[in-house]
Enzyme design. Structure first.
Site, PDB file in Angstrom:
ATOM      1  N   ALA A 258       0.795  -1.203  -0.001  1.00  0.00           N
ATOM      2  CA  ALA A 258       0.196   0.069   0.040  1.00  0.00           C
ATOM      3  C   ALA A 258       0.855   1.261   0.030  1.00  0.00           C
ATOM      4  O   ALA A 258       1.970   1.398   0.545  1.00  0.00           O
ATOM      5  CB  ALA A 258      -0.794  -0.077   1.423  1.00  0.00           C
ATOM      6  N   ASP A 259       0.511   2.337  -0.595  1.00  0.00           N
ATOM      7  CA  ASP A 259       0.764   3.516  -0.642  1.00  0.00           C
ATOM      8  C   ASP A 259       0.326   4.543   0.378  1.00  0.00           C
ATOM      9  O   ASP A 259       0.821   5.434   0.708  1.00  0.00           O
ATOM     10  CB  ASP A 259       1.124   4.183  -1.821  1.00  0.00           C
ATOM     11  CG  ASP A 259       2.256   3.459  -2.891  1.00  0.00           C
ATOM     12  OD1 ASP A 259       3.052   4.034  -3.154  1.00  0.00           O
ATOM     13  OD2 ASP A 259       1.726   2.455  -3.172  1.00  0.00           O
TER      14      ASP A 259
END
Length: 384
Positions: A258-259
């Site tokens: 995930a960013d």
């Protein structure tokens, strides 16, 4: 084989592997300033949310280490006010390098807090600088340990889930991942790819599958290199083939990094992740997000408020690699795969997977699942 690394640092020397040249050429380039760090992130010579937090933090440490040794003494060491103005400007500049990954903001906030804490107790500028240098290095050093923790949490959760469902995994688990989340995207071991590595190390993995996303995205190439280096059995597939894979092969989970994770669990990750989540839900395959606590942004209520980076249109028209067939040369070429002058190119780097499609979110503190009967969102408080 030795694991791959994205960043090498010493007292005041900082280098990164140029990921634009991988997997065919391994070349380390020096980062000699915060401007170099900004450019490396912006041009994607380095990528991966944890890595693009570690590099700016280390570049600040490098800058300040050199400042302490400089003669004449830099102006920012002459007073607390001058130091604050100088550091605030650097951190604000570094923060602009890529907008979607929240880890970068978490790293700059840590350094800002260290700066402000030192000023509030009236430490001398040099003492505050020493604190900032140590904090910058800690941002990178802490990454490997927490990656191993979250990888184990995620791996053990999946094993137990498969057992609880009475599924046969005597031949090992088959797991699909999207984009690169290994040592090249972090300071070591990895997040989602770390979970795959953990399953491999504990002899619970049968095969890792990974997607080839849009042409210019390096994620699949880097994942291929990492899995090959770690000698993990793997298969690359085009992202348009995920549905076919789910129809014809037994896949036990999809695991992604995930960013940015919003307060309700909506998750921004490399473009193509949402597609995989929709198909996983259709085939009742658990969809797992593995990311450090620094990726969780509790100030963002849901995914509609996550800024999505739009890359230059030309990048979607180009591919880079070595000639095929070739006679062993490693010189890289870049070619255009679309008609010149093409207009109307949609080229986001990331998409957002809604929490309703996510089965579990894992950080170094543990695993979050939705409450019984809940379909839309997560309570992330136990894992942040």
């Amino acid at each position: 084989m030795a694991p791959l690394i994205s960043i090498k640092s010493s007292e005041d020397k900082l280098e990164i592997v140029n990921q634009l040249l991988l997997p065919h050429t391994t070349e380390f380039i020096q980062i000699n300033s915060v401007e170099d760090a900004h450019d490396a992130i912006k041009t994607m010579k380095i990528r991966g949310a944890p890595a693009i937090a570690s590099l700016p933090a280390l570049s600040v440490s490098q800058h300040l280490t050199r400042g302490l040794k400089s003669s004449p003494v830099p102006d920012y060491l002459l007073s607390r006010d001058a130091l604050k103005t100088h550091i605030d400007g650097i951190l604000a500049f570094l923060y602009t390098s890529r907008p979607t990954a929240v880890n970068l903001g978490a790293a700059t906030r840590r350094l800002t807090k260290t700066l402000n804490d030192g000023i509030s107790v009236e430490k001398e500028p040099r003492e505050i600088v020493q604190d900032l240098i140590a904090e910058g290095r800690a941002v990178a050093d802490e990454d490997v340990g927490r990656n191993k923790e979250m990888a184990k949490w995620a791996g053990e959760w999946l094993i137990q889930r498969v057992r609880d469902q009475g599924l046969d995994f005597s031949r090992g688990l088959n797991v699909l991942t999207v984009c690169n989340t290994g040592s090249l995207a972090t300071s070591g071991y990895g997040t989602a790819l770390g979970m795959i590595t953990y399953l491999h190390e504990t002899q619970k993995l049968a095969k890792a599958y990974y997607t080839q996303t849009a042409p210019y995205h390096q994620g699949s190439r880097l994942t291929a290199l990492e899995l090959q280096t770690l000698q993990i059995p793997s298969v690359m597939i085009c992202d348009t083939m995920v549905g076919s894979l789910f129809q014809h092969h037994s896949i036990h989970a999809v695991v992604v990094g995930a960013d940015r994770i919003a307060k309700n669990g909506d998750t921004a990750n490399k473009i193509g992740t949402y597609n995989a989540a929709v198909l996983a839900a259709r085939h009742k395959i658990p969809f797992i997000v593995v990311a450090p606590i620094s990726t969780v942004d509790l100030d963002v209520a849901d995914g509609s408020h996550i800024p999505i980076e739009q890359r230059p249109p030309i990048e979607a028209c180009l591919v880079r690699g070595i000639r095929y067939p070739n006679s062993g040369e490693s010189e890289q070429v870049q070619v255009m795969i679309t008609p010149p002058g093409l207009e109307g190119i949609y080229n986001p780097s990331f998409d957002v997977t809604p929490a309703s499609l996510i089965t579990a979110i894992v950080t170094e503190k543990g695993v979050a699942v939705k409450a019984e009967g809940e379909t839309s969102g997560f309570d992330l408080s136990p894992i942040v």
